[in-house]
Design an enzyme around this catalytic site. Structure first.
Site, PDB file in Angstrom:
ATOM      1  N   ILE A  80       7.541  70.277  46.480  1.00  0.00           N
ATOM      2  CA  ILE A  80       6.946  71.612  46.432  1.00  0.00           C
ATOM      3  C   ILE A  80       5.414  71.486  45.775  1.00  0.00           C
ATOM      4  O   ILE A  80       5.390  70.578  45.264  1.00  0.00           O
ATOM      5  CB  ILE A  80       7.901  72.427  45.675  1.00  0.00           C
ATOM      6  N   ASN A 115       5.313  69.601  37.498  1.00  0.00           N
ATOM      7  CA  ASN A 115       5.228  70.575  38.198  1.00  0.00           C
ATOM      8  C   ASN A 115       6.327  71.928  37.927  1.00  0.00           C
ATOM      9  O   ASN A 115       5.880  73.123  37.645  1.00  0.00           O
ATOM     10  CB  ASN A 115       5.803  70.314  39.617  1.00  0.00           C
ATOM     11  N   HIS A 141       0.542  64.350  44.065  1.00  0.00           N
ATOM     12  CA  HIS A 141       0.500  64.662  45.543  1.00  0.00           C
ATOM     13  C   HIS A 141      -0.411  63.948  46.228  1.00  0.00           C
ATOM     14  O   HIS A 141       0.060  63.151  47.305  1.00  0.00           O
ATOM     15  CB  HIS A 141       0.108  66.214  45.730  1.00  0.00           C
ATOM     16  N   HIS A 184      -1.531  66.763  38.385  1.00  0.00           N
ATOM     17  CA  HIS A 184      -0.579  67.198  38.977  1.00  0.00           C
ATOM     18  C   HIS A 184      -1.065  67.028  40.606  1.00  0.00           C
ATOM     19  O   HIS A 184      -0.479  66.180  41.330  1.00  0.00           O
ATOM     20  CB  HIS A 184      -0.495  68.641  38.939  1.00  0.00           C
ATOM     21  N   HIS A 214       6.146  63.601  38.874  1.00  0.00           N
ATOM     22  CA  HIS A 214       5.826  65.334  39.556  1.00  0.00           C
ATOM     23  C   HIS A 214       6.715  66.204  38.837  1.00  0.00           C
ATOM     24  O   HIS A 214       6.183  67.102  38.481  1.00  0.00           O
ATOM     25  CB  HIS A 214       6.136  65.046  41.022  1.00  0.00           C
TER      26      HIS A 214
END
Length: 536
Positions: free
Chosen positions: A536, A391, A201, A196, A387
């Site tokens: 997010i 997520n 990110h 993740h 993602h």
């Protein structure tokens, strides 16, 4: 509340508690058919293919597995897994036959965790193993776990390797449940820190920074990437302040504790941009092979693999859209080589953004339109679908802590441990005491609830607030609306698959339908929706 079907779910709160331990947990995804699916081996296995972390399962090509760690430091590389451990569960096959027929799979966290275990287990309230879990593919197309290897550092007071197999009595049943909980704790850490944070990110951020520095707002590639860069820098900055900071939420809630970012950084040494695209990743893990006769050019080894099956549709849609776009603006390779803004963007992304590994020979070149298509498709895939798959199921799957404990506080007792009599006398109490505390669980639940929430102004794949940015270029506008239509069609296909009872990894009593790659979503926690960007 309505009755649930294979393609529906309901969200409610249910207590799970033990009066003696005073620990209370709450389930967030509940089904009329089966409120205790999380205890079953088939659900434990199913979530490796259709859960919140479906990207670590690999096809086993040799048995037993072997460690790649330095034997001078970490002991002999040989696994404690033996043929006699798994042979009774292979439906009459030999181990070699099961390997040859692609029946054996593994989730291997041995080399990820073992270098950190001495330090992790010295922390207050943290106990972990380095785990390996072997699965067998049944005739029905589902996986079943057949053995779990639990490893500790070789110099410790306990035996360094232990193998646990499916239970045969009451005591071994609780040992098996504890072993599965430790596997889930390993999985939760790798999911959050590596797959993740690192692989979506962090790895995408350099490309975004370089785009803002090197590409003008009118550059065609900036226009293409713009919706896929939305809010990412802001959310990453907030994460560094509150989530991955010293004594932050991630350190407090996950097994590695203060070593979480060191573990993430260690994993970066094996990160490869050229392996981050979905087809390359599936091939690397032995989960697919090239096959030009198949719709997406790949044949899945395990056909009912919801993440891969849905992901390939989205990957192909992104790739087709990007190829149309690139071919329009760069019909010749000379235009790419001569575009100084484009070349500066890619060079900075590698040499500055990924400076530690800038000299690796696996970095893709940027010389041809096909090179650019591959690079852009990978970036957009990571920012959007990859993602989303990692997520937005964190609260529905992980909010019920016994299903995916983010940390464990006790090792599994053996007959020589002083705690063993207490374990035998009240195994449920021991199990609950091994899970996170009430405070840790509450904090974790609150955080993953926030992380799993779609904002009201979210922009999803196939949507664009300002498609008029290409005004005057009717061909590109038409291509974008074609891409949007393809995404809507993919959503219908996912709904169809989730209603097909023959696909047992996505449909059945108590099974959460796999909707993490269903493109659209309402605001809130929905366990679905693919935003354009890491927002997010």
């Amino acid at each position: 509340m309505v009755q649930t079907t294979c393609a529906q779910q309901k969200v409610e709160t249910k207590p799970f508690f033990n009066n003696n331990s005073k620990l209370y947990y709450f389930a967030h995804i509940s089904h009329v058919e089966d409120k205790f699916a999380w205890l079953r081996d088939d659900e434990f296995a199913r979530q490796t293919l259709a859960g919140i972390n479906p990207v670590n399962i690999e096809r086993l090509t040799a048995f037993p597995p072997v460690s790649k760690l330095d034997p001078q430091i970490y002991g002999p590389p040989d696994s404690a897994l033996k043929e006699e451990h798994i042979l009774p569960y292979l439906d009459g096959m030999s181990v070699q036959q099961a390997l040859d027929e692609n029946k054996l799979y593994i989730i291997d966290y041995h080399d990820v965790y073992l270098p950190f275990l001495d330090r992790i287990n010295a922390l207050d309230g943290r106990k972990a193993y380095a785990t390996r879990t072997v699965f067998f593919l049944t005739k029905g197309g589902t996986l079943k776990p057949v053995a779990i290897e639990l490893s500790l550092p070789p110099a410790g007071p306990r035996p360094s390797k232990r193998v646990v197999t499916p239970p045969v009595d009451a005591t071994s049943n609780w040992i098996w449940q504890l072993a599965k909980a430790h596997v889930c704790s390993n999985d939760a850490g790798v999911h959050q820190l590596v797959n993740h944070f690192l692989r979506t990110h962090a790895s995408v951020e350099p490309f975004i920074l370089a785009a803002h520095r090197q590409l003008s707002a009118m550059h065609p590639i900036f226009k293409l990437l713009d919706p896929h860069m939305r809010y990412t820098l802001e959310i990453n900055a907030l994460a560094r302040q509150a989530l991955i900071s010293v004594d932050g939420v991630i350190e407090n809630c996950f097994t590695p504790g203060r070593y979480v970012m060191e573990m993430s950084a260690a994993a970066y040494r094996d990160w490869r941009f050229d392996m981050e695209g979905l087809p390359a990743d599936l091939i690397r893990r032995g989960m697919a092979v090239r096959d030009p006769t198949q719709p997406h050019g790949l044949k899945l080894i395990l056909e009912d693999y919801p993440y891969a099956a849905d992901g390939l549709m989205i990957w192909s849609a992104i790739e087709n859209w990007v190829r149309t776009y690139v071919d329009h603006y760069y019909p010749e390779s000379s235009l790419i080589r001569g575009d100084t803004e484009l070349q500066s963007w890619y060079a900075e992304s590698i040499n500055v953004g990924h400076a530690d590994i800038r000299h690796k020979d696996w970095w893709p070149k940027l010389n041809t339109p096909e090179d650019l298509v591959s690079i852009l498709t990978t970036i957009i895939w990571l920012a959007s679908a990859q993602h989303a798959a990692l997520n937005f199921g964190q609260y529905p799957y992980g909010g019920y802590v016994p299903n995916r404990p983010p940390l464990m506080r006790r090792l599994i007792p053996d007959e020589n441990d002083v705690e063993y009599p207490n374990f035998v006398a009240d195994p449920q109490k021991y199990f609950l005491a091994a899970l996170p505390s009430l405070l840790q669980a509450s904090k974790f639940m609150a955080v993953v609830d926030t992380l799993s929430t779609h904002s009201p102004d979210e922009e999803y794949l196939g949507e664009r607030q300002h498609p008029s940015i290409w005004s005057g270029d009717a061909e590109i506008i038409e291509a974008f609306y074609g891409f949007s239509a393809e995404i809507r069609q993919i959503e219908k296909e996912i709904e169809k698959r989730n209603s097909d009872p023959s696909l047992k990894n996505r449909c059945g009593a108590g099974v959460i339908p796999y909707e993490l790659l269903a493109p659209s979503s309402e605001p809130g926690v929905t366990c679905r929706g693919v935003p354009n960007s890491v927002s997010i």
